[in-house]
Design a protein around this motif. Structure first.
Motif, short mmCIF file in Angstrom:
data_model
loop_
_atom_site.label_atom_id
_atom_site.label_comp_id
_atom_site.label_asym_id
_atom_site.label_seq_id
_atom_site.Cartn_x
_atom_site.Cartn_y
_atom_site.Cartn_z
N THR A 94 -2.73 -0.23 -6.84
CA THR A 94 -3.06 0.99 -6.10
C THR A 94 -4.57 1.11 -5.93
N SER A 154 0.79 -1.24 0.00
CA SER A 154 0.00 0.00 0.00
C SER A 154 0.82 1.28 0.00
N GLY A 187 3.36 1.88 -1.79
CA GLY A 187 4.12 1.99 -3.03
C GLY A 187 5.36 1.12 -3.04
#
Length: 201
Positions: A189, A153, A155
């Protein structure tokens, strides 16, 4: 007296809740905590009848903290009070043994009444949220898919997620692909956003 532990990371909100419950002649706030970790420590020290916990806090969420408190103190009932009325949170809370789930925009007078009802053995759930949880259905993500999505989450790369969860990169890709498919997202994402919005993470 009904002995209550308040667990809320925002000091102003915690203080307001303590003041509100303190006005009741049969309710005593015996402890306060600002994190999931502190919650268990204070619960063991104060041995409350009811632990009233927020969901989103530093160091773990209130649902997990509530489950740990129930494990350590089986006689303590857990109430979840949250800003985030997400169906997935309600399902997780009930699976973790919570007795009540209320949203913070409920009228203040309902909180003390809910504390009494929980003490008397009732289950108290915000009706609108209960209806939403039923219509949303169960969490489609497996425990491992949730772990991988949560780890991704921020990245993080596939390699970073694999390293942190002790999985191979191929396995991480498979879990991410499955989670993306199950959340009907276009990419990881968006899968994280959708899972969070439902309270599945």
């Amino acid at each position: 007296m009904i002995r209550v532990l308040l667990v809320e990371d925002q000091a102003m909100v915690r203080g307001a809740l303590a003041s509100l419950l303190g006005l009741e002649p049969d309710i005593e706030v015996v402890g306060e905590a600002a994190s999931a970790k502190e919650a268990l420590e204070v619960a063991l020290r104060t041995r409350p009848d009811i632990a009233l916990l927020d969901v989103e806090m530093p160091g773990g969420d209130g649902i997990e903290a509530g489950a740990r408190i129930r494990e350590a103190l089986p006689g303590c009932r857990v109430m979840i009070l949250t800003t985030f009325g997400r169906p997935g949170y309600l399902r997780r809370a009930m699976e973790a043994g919570a007795t009540a789930f209320l949203v913070k925009d409920s009228p203040a007078r309902e909180l003390a009444a809910a504390v009494r009802r929980v003490r008397d053995g009732e289950r108290v759930i915000d009706p609108g949220l209960a209806a939403a949880a039923l219509s949303a259905g169960p969490n489609p993500l497996s425990a491992r898919e949730r772990d991988v999505l949560a780890a991704a989450s921020g990245g993080s790369s596939v390699a970073d997620v694999a390293g942190s969860l002790h999985l191979s990169e191929g396995t991480v890709r498979n879990y991410l692909s499955s989670a993306i498919q199950k959340t009907h997202a276009r990419n990881r994402t968006e899968a994280v956003e959708r899972a969070r919005a439902q309270g599945w993470l």
